[in-house]
Design an enzyme around this catalytic site. Structure first.
Site: not given
Length: 351
Positions: A128, A167, A169, A172
């Site tokens: 990530e 969504d 961020k 993600n």
């Protein structure tokens, strides 16, 4: 801008229009006739858990026949129903199997059994963005701009298909072998013409109109882009507090403070993205995404080269080979249990 530059910009905008029109045709074919049950659990060896959530987990798996590694998202049907996420889950799979863009993670297979739903996606070994951002502290502006440009193009693509992502961020956004972004987790994505009202997303990234329970549109994604760019360049989000309610108060107040190291172009772009007044927010005006793409902060960005993945990435994650998981945290492993009786069959017929 000289005549030649203006003409080049004009023809680029024309070819983007053509590209998006063709992309919409491709999307609609798959949207109207979604693929179903394209594999089964025993086609894969399960290797390791990469992440967990409230109704499932993501595992690194290896396809027995091809030897390819994938990330398998496993959702417990009963938990999805209990948490009232049926609609979101069906949306996620229907959207993922229909989209196709360089910075969106690819859904390779999907299937279900008596207990679970399975989405098998391309495995992105770099982990990530969140973990790299926390480790490095903050990204330089050119580094942040490289990622931001990919999100701008991705939202331009999604919005042209009437999809809101909802969504955004750092958790993600996965970093691939070439250092480019792969957007993952379409659990909140939705096809909307006009407005929608669902309260969903992550507190720090929610647009004011979502918090104020107004009907909202894809402009919420451009607000979230502002939050993301700020967080990448500062190392922390623009609105944060201990309790969500305090975060919401800060968001709707419309006041943002910038670190002194932010360039004036960056501050200007962020003021236009983190704009409470929807009639003034960039991305939501008559020029649409071009107000963002033509902004001074992006002056050095070659949008076509980014799309073609020809720009050298500022950072390449370390990884030792196709099944390496060193960029992901460790989680407790759990056996996948499949019931002998079908659970929640009718809720998920269309999955």
């Amino acid at each position: 801008m000289g005549n030649a530059a203006a003409a080049k910009k004009g023809s680029e905008q024309e070819s983007v229009k053509e590209f998006l029109a063709k992309a919409k045709e491709d999307f609609l074919k798959k949207w109207e006739d979604p693929s179903q049950n394209t594999a089964q659990l025993d086609h894969f060896d399960r290797i390791k858990t990469l992440g967990t959530g409230s109704f499932g987990r993501v595992m690194l798996v290896k396809h027995k026949e091809s030897g390819n590694h994938y990330a398998m998202k496993i959702l417990d049907k009963q938990k999805v129903v209990k948490l009232k996420q049926i609609e979101h889950t069906l949306n996620e799979k229907r959207i993922l199997q229909a989209v196709n863009f360089p910075f969106l993670v690819k859904l390779e297979f999907s299937f279900k059994d008596n207990s679970n739903l399975y989405m098998v996606m391309e495995y992105v070994p770099g982990g990530e963005m969140f973990s790299h951002l926390r480790r490095i502290g903050r990204f330089s502006e050119p580094h942040a701009r490289f990622y931001a440009a990919q999100i701008v193009l991705t939202f331009e693509y999604l919005h042209s298909l009437d999809l809101i992502y909802r969504d955004l961020k750092p958790e993600n956004l996965l970093i691939d072998q070439q250092g480019y972004i792969q957007v993952t987790d379409f659990g909140f994505a939705k096809r909307v013409k006009g407005r929608t009202w669902t309260l969903c997303g992550t507190p720090e990234y929610l647009a004011p109109e979502i918090i104020l329970s107004k009907g909202y549109n894809k402009a919420v994604d451009w607000w979230a882009l502002g939050v993301l760019i700020y967080e990448m360049a500062a190392g922390y989000p623009p609105f944060f507090a201990d309790q969500p309610i305090q975060i919401y108060e800060k968001i709707v107040s419309g006041k943002v403070r910038f670190p002194s190291h932010f360039s004036s172009d960056l501050k200007d772009l962020l003021r236009n993205l983190l704009q409470v007044d929807l009639t003034k927010r960039f991305g939501n005006l008559k020029n649409g995404v071009n107000d963002i793409k033509n902004h001074k902060w992006f002056a050095t960005t070659d949008w076509i080269a980014i799309y073609q993945r020809k720009v050298e990435a500022p950072f390449i994650p370390k990884f030792k080979g196709p099944g390496d998981t060193s960029n992901f945290d460790d989680y407790e492993e759990e056996e996948i249990r499949v019931s002998i009786n079908e659970k929640c069959g009718k809720e998920f017929t269309e999955f």
